[in-house]
Design a protein around this motif. Structure first.
Motif, PDB file in Angstrom:
ATOM      1  N   UNK A 173       0.850  -1.183   0.000  1.00 15.93           N
ATOM      2  CA  UNK A 173       0.000   0.000   0.000  1.00 15.93           C
ATOM      3  C   UNK A 173       0.886   1.233   0.000  1.00 15.93           C
ATOM      4  N   UNK A 174       0.697   2.068  -0.996  1.00 17.66           N
ATOM      5  CA  UNK A 174       1.567   3.235  -1.126  1.00 17.66           C
ATOM      6  C   UNK A 174       0.736   4.470  -1.406  1.00 17.66           C
ATOM      7  N   UNK A 175       1.236   5.640  -0.954  1.00 21.96           N
ATOM      8  CA  UNK A 175       0.567   6.861  -1.376  1.00 21.96           C
ATOM      9  C   UNK A 175       0.935   7.152  -2.832  1.00 21.96           C
TER      10      UNK A 175
ATOM     11  N   UNK B 168      -0.116   9.532  -6.505  1.00 17.67           N
ATOM     12  CA  UNK B 168      -0.928  10.464  -7.274  1.00 17.67           C
ATOM     13  C   UNK B 168      -1.843   9.652  -8.183  1.00 17.67           C
TER      14      UNK B 168
ATOM     15  N   UNK C 170       2.576  13.411 -15.736  1.00 22.34           N
ATOM     16  CA  UNK C 170       3.262  12.480 -14.820  1.00 22.34           C
ATOM     17  C   UNK C 170       2.961  11.018 -15.141  1.00 22.34           C
TER      18      UNK C 170
ATOM     19  N   UNK D  24     -10.881   7.712  -7.494  1.00 22.45           N
ATOM     20  CA  UNK D  24      -9.718   7.984  -6.648  1.00 22.45           C
ATOM     21  C   UNK D  24      -8.514   7.216  -7.206  1.00 22.45           C
TER      22      UNK D  24
ATOM     23  N   UNK E  39      -8.050  17.159 -10.678  1.00 18.07           N
ATOM     24  CA  UNK E  39      -8.083  16.898  -9.239  1.00 18.07           C
ATOM     25  C   UNK E  39      -7.721  15.456  -8.929  1.00 18.07           C
TER      26      UNK E  39
ATOM     27  N   UNK F 152      -3.904  14.797  -9.709  1.00 15.07           N
ATOM     28  CA  UNK F 152      -2.941  15.439  -8.813  1.00 15.07           C
ATOM     29  C   UNK F 152      -3.293  15.303  -7.341  1.00 15.07           C
ATOM     30  N   UNK F 153      -4.098  14.313  -7.005  1.00 20.78           N
ATOM     31  CA  UNK F 153      -4.342  14.027  -5.594  1.00 20.78           C
ATOM     32  C   UNK F 153      -3.622  12.738  -5.240  1.00 20.78           C
ATOM     33  N   UNK F 154      -2.927  12.802  -4.097  1.00 18.57           N
ATOM     34  CA  UNK F 154      -2.189  11.633  -3.652  1.00 18.57           C
ATOM     35  C   UNK F 154      -3.016  10.936  -2.585  1.00 18.57           C
ATOM     36  N   UNK F 155      -3.264   9.651  -2.761  1.00 16.76           N
ATOM     37  CA  UNK F 155      -3.931   8.883  -1.710  1.00 16.76           C
ATOM     38  C   UNK F 155      -3.420   7.454  -1.780  1.00 16.76           C
ATOM     39  N   UNK F 156      -3.858   6.650  -0.810  1.00 21.48           N
ATOM     40  CA  UNK F 156      -3.229   5.324  -0.703  1.00 21.48           C
ATOM     41  C   UNK F 156      -3.778   4.370  -1.769  1.00 21.48           C
TER      42      UNK F 156
END
Lengths: 621, 316
Positions: free
Chosen positions: A34-36, A38, A65, A166, A195, A198-202
């Protein structure tokens, strides 16, 4: 605050097999998987995991990216390369698909317009190896020239569109897009928005799968789109649409949240997160696919609730389809058709619908707002180009790149900007109208020139236009963060390759006046531009200096200003350089100027424009 | 449908996520600050969403990064009025986002440094000041109960590492959140360049210490000197300077035309200089000084312009 928490299982899509750990935290079993990430990193991971062999793109915010991250996976696994433009990139991916390997291409929304010609044909052809496009829209226009909705383009091309909500879904949906592509013989689009990208989540990651290499399949009727073949393919597209609708009707990718509300909300993509933020108790149908719509599933959901609301950014794609199905829905009457959504937008719409009461919190303390538009960086080589253009009072057709920032004060030197590569042909049109007294100049960046500037330059020469073209060669794709391209002679994976020689290229087209000048030499730039303007016909002036920020910072000796000799004339302030700031000391009502030594890049332009020789290197006064 | 078969997931009690908004100017290191926080929250087992801007805003524009963490986080952006901690690396940027702060319970942490953009220096008329108009520290402290304003750059410069101003702010942020100092230090050590670990840890300790011993009244009185910045003065636009050209003496050398910073002058068909944009003239006298033939005289109205902005403030 508790520390170890349960993770929702909502996002387990069909593609996740090894899904044992449902806890995250320092000591949880599955933590290393599990990683954060983008949204864009997650798409890249999905591409790698799906066993893709060829991936390509042209950089464009917010999609850049994706390919950069793909290039971090081993070269032995897959090819990752920058394309000259989005159409070339898509064509490369189509070629790879033809010979039976999985192929991927990504672009920003306006890049899809460039690639669209090929997409409209390949949708007839279908795929051999899976073909997936990731297209990143930019609602709210954070860094683009429009906010078009790519879902509409996909609908015209009859290409299915998956919309992750997400980063986890970005990975999962990308992976499954390749399966859908091969199963239904169609290119598939994964649509992201700024959005999400460019949002970082797990994200829980998986492993790369091995995909069988199918080889080229001989079939002229499928692979060669001539009228006779295309006529046979078109009905198959309609059949494919039907099959896809049935597939998505029962697909576990679509998600229903049971809730206590009498109304139901249909949404997709990032808007889902805003809906859940505002009304967590609502009944929600989150669509994973926005074309073709799962009509059965939609009807079932709509029958169950008293009132149906559609929450989607930009165009009413889902809403219109529901209307066509004869279902009474509310959408754009409550939620705007322009701009980016946010929890506040959802809140306002639901208040308007009478489903929420207005927030009665007291008025916020609102201090004054300072206008701080983005500017050309200290030491930017574009600055001098626009200084000299201003001094010859040119009518300037601009293009897409950092240099569009020269359109604001104090440089105030760009008159038009349309889309990638438009400047040269725009200038031709201005010249041909023959009603302008000011010299007509097109300014175009080096990478933009290779992207879409060559055909219009050929047009200018062929049609004997009297214009000046200024190629702003800063040796990189600066706007998107300094990517390599054909003009740097270095590939995405850092290998050396052939480098485009702009002088030779331009000369071979038939341009008779070509000159290359150091952007930092104002006097030479000024002289060369005057000559270019006097030249009857197409003149090309190459303003040549590498970007000072990307890919590496180039910092020279820092300049300083002797306050005693500064006359406050403001000549240097015309550069719009962020390192030049007013001091508190004034002379005859004008501020004296000083240099912020922590940001000065030592380009010397201010020293060149100072009439009182107050600007110099330390110790040289 | 996963949710339909597992109603517990949806019906579960929701703890409210914590919202931290980090703002500043492109190039200041907003992303670095938010990264430290996001990694820390991640290590503590929270779901974290971090949303940032790329592209245009990088070029010296306004930059922000939303960090939300908690049991479950939906929206990546923080709704207006719901920010628990607002960290501003630059004063005017802090003020820009203040309406996003929870007015009663939110904490405002701001560096008092001013970064004045070129765009704010467009009015060059005599007596005009930059448009960097903003509320003073004491004004804001009156309005926002939990506000911490300090010269973080100054503090970091004293430590010999001006670039560690961000870490000073992290130290203050650490006092506003429930993580232990040791956890912060471990994440900072992981993320800053190895050579600067020592300096950054020192900057962090300094900031945290300052926040834990924060004395509102003394800061407020210390900030009295930081008055509201001089207002961008447009009321003298009509008060134009007049350029007098003695045509007979002009030989058309073009020097004044080339050097006029506002490009007000032009050579006419007879190769004599003429004023074409009188409205742009700021009365800088460059043409008068440079004319080899004394053909130009600039007449500026006599007004009591002060020698410095500070004097000007006193006049007001």
């Amino acid at each position: 605050m508790t520390t170890v928490l349960q993770m929702t299982t909502i996002h387990q899509a069909a593609v996740r097999q090894s899904d044992d750990a449902c806890k995250v935290g320092k000591h949880a079993a599955g933590q290393r998987d599990i990683r954060p990430m983008l949204g864009n990193e997650a798409i890249a991971r999905g591409v790698w995991e799906a066993g893709v062999k060829v991936a390509t793109a042209y950089p464009g915010t917010p999609s850049t990216e994706i390919l950069e991250n793909i290039a971090r996976y081993p070269a032995a696994d897959l090819v990752a390369q920058w394309g000259t433009n989005e159409k070339v990139a898509l064509d490369v991916a189509i070629g790879a698909s033809f010979v039976g390997v999985r192929a991927f291409v990504c672009m920003k929304h306006v890049g899809l317009n460039v690639a669209y010609d090929s997409l409209m044909s390949v949708t007839y052809i279908g795929v051999n190896g899976a073909l997936v496009l990731a297209v990143c829209d930019d609602p709210g226009i954070h860094s683009s020239q429009n906010e078009q909705d790519s879902r509409l383009l996909a609908r015209i091309a009859m290409v299915p569109v998956l919309e992750p909500a997400d980063a986890q879904e970005a990975l999962d949906f990308t992976r499954i897009a390749f399966e859908i592509s091969e199963q239904f013989d169609t290119p598939v689009m994964v649509r992201s928005t700024t959005r999400l990208s460019h949002t970082r989540s797990r994200v829980r990651v998986g492993q790369r799968i091995t995909v069988e290499d199918k080889g080229f399949i001989e079939s002229t009727a499928k692979n060669v789109m001539v009228p006779a073949h295309a006529r046979l393919r078109h009905p198959l597209l309609l059949e494919r649409e039907q099959k896809l609708t049935e597939y998505f009707n029962t697909s576990p990718l679509n998600q229903q949240d049971a809730g206590s509300s009498h109304y139901g909300i249909i949404t997709a993509g990032i808007s889902y997160s805003y809906v859940k933020e505002v009304v967590p108790e609502a009944q929600v149908l989150k669509l994973a696919v926005t074309w073709p719509l799962p009509s059965g599933l939609l009807r079932e959901f709509c029958d169950r609730v008293e009132r149906v609301l559609v929450v989607e950014e930009l165009e009413p794609v889902i809403e219109d389809e529901l209307r066509k199905m004869g279902i009474a829905v509310e959408g754009k009457s409550l939620f705007p058709r322009v701009g980016e959504f946010s929890p506040a937008v959802i809140q306002t719409g639901l208040v308007k619908a009478g489903l929420l009461t207005a927030d009665t919190t007291e008025a916020a303390y609102e201090p004054s707002q300072l206008a701080r538009p983005p500017v050309l960086c200290a030491g930017c080589p574009h600055t001098s180009s626009y200084m000299v253009l201003r001094s010859v009072n040119a009518r300037v057709a601009g293009d897409i790149g950092c240099y569009t920032l020269a359109s604001i004060e104090p440089l105030d030197a760009v008159d038009t900007c349309v889309a990638m590569g438009c400047s040269i042909a725009n200038a031709v049109g201005m010249a041909k109208a023959d009603n302008q007294t000011r010299p007509i100049v097109a300014t175009i960046g080096d990478s933009t020139f290779l992207h879409a500037g060559i055909p219009p330059l050929i047009d200018a020469v062929y049609n004997k236009a009297d214009i000046t073209v200024m190629i702003l060669d800063n040796h990189t794709v600066a706007m998107t963060g300094g990517q390599d391209y054909a003009g740097t002679g270095i590939t995405l994976r850092g290998e050396k390759t052939e480098r485009v020689n702009f002088r030779d290229l331009v000369t071979s087209i038939g341009v008779k006046w070509v000159r290359q000048v150091d952007s930092y030499n104002l006097a030479q730039m000024h002289k060369a531009l005057q000559e270019a303007i006097r030249f009857k016909g197409v003149a090309v002036l190459i303003s040549d200096r590498p970007c000072v920020i990307d890919p590496i910072r180039i910092r020279g000796a820092v300049y300083q200003i002797t306050a005693a000799t500064c006359s406050g004339c403001q000549s240097c302030m015309n550069l719009g350089c962020p390192s030049l700031v007013w001091t508190d000391e004034m002379i005859d009502g004008h501020h004296k100027v000083t240099i912020d030594t922590s940001t000065c890049m030592g380009c010397s332009l201010c020293a060149q424009v100072c009439p009182s020789d107050a600007i110099h290197l330390p110790g040289l006064q | 449908m996963p949710a339909a078969t597992e109603p517990a997931v949806v019906a579960r009690t929701r703890s409210v996520p914590k919202n931290v908004l980090i703002v500043g100017v492109g190039g200041q290191g907003v992303i670095m600050v938010s990264k430290v926080l996001a990694v820390l929250c991640q290590e503590q087992g929270f779901e974290v969403k971090q949303s940032e801007v790329h592209g245009m805003a990088k070029r010296g524009g306004s930059v922000f990064s939303h960090v939300r963490f908690g049991e479950q986080v939906y929206s990546p952006v923080i709704p207006r009025g719901k920010v628990d901690v607002l960290v501003a690396l630059e004063w005017a940027e802090g003020l820009r986002w203040l309406p996003y702060l929870n007015q009663r319970r939110g904490t405002f942490i701001a560096d008092t440094q001013h970064i004045i953009p070129p765009f704010a220096c467009r009015n060059r008329n005599r007596g005009a000041h930059s448009a960097y108009v903003c509320e003073s520290v004491s004004e804001v402290m009156e309005q926002v109960p939990n506000s911490f304003a300090l010269d973080a750059v100054g503090m970091a410069t004293e430590l010999g590492v001006p670039r560690a101003a961000n870490t000073v702010l992290l130290g203050i942020l650490s006092a506003a959140l429930d993580f232990s100092a040791a956890d912060w230090q471990s994440v900072i050590s992981q993320l800053v360049p190895p050579k600067t670990v020592e300096a950054n840890l020192q900057a962090f300790a300094q900031g945290r210490d300052w926040a834990l011993h924060f004395d509102r009244e003394s800061v407020k009185s210390a900030c009295v000197g930081l008055l509201r910045n001089a207002a961008g003065n447009l009321d003298n636009v009509a008060d134009l300077s007049r350029v007098e050209i003695t045509e007979a003496w002009c030989k058309g050398c073009d020097i004044c035309v080339k050097f006029c910073p506002e490009r007000c002058l032009q050579l006419n068909a007879r190769q004599v200089v003429e004023m074409v944009h009188a409205e742009r003239c700021t009365g800088c006298r460059m043409c008068e000084w440079l004319c080899p033939d004394f053909a130009i005289a600039v007449h500026t109205p006599r007004l009591p312009y002060p020698a410095t902005v500070r004097d000007n403030n006193e006049l007001r």
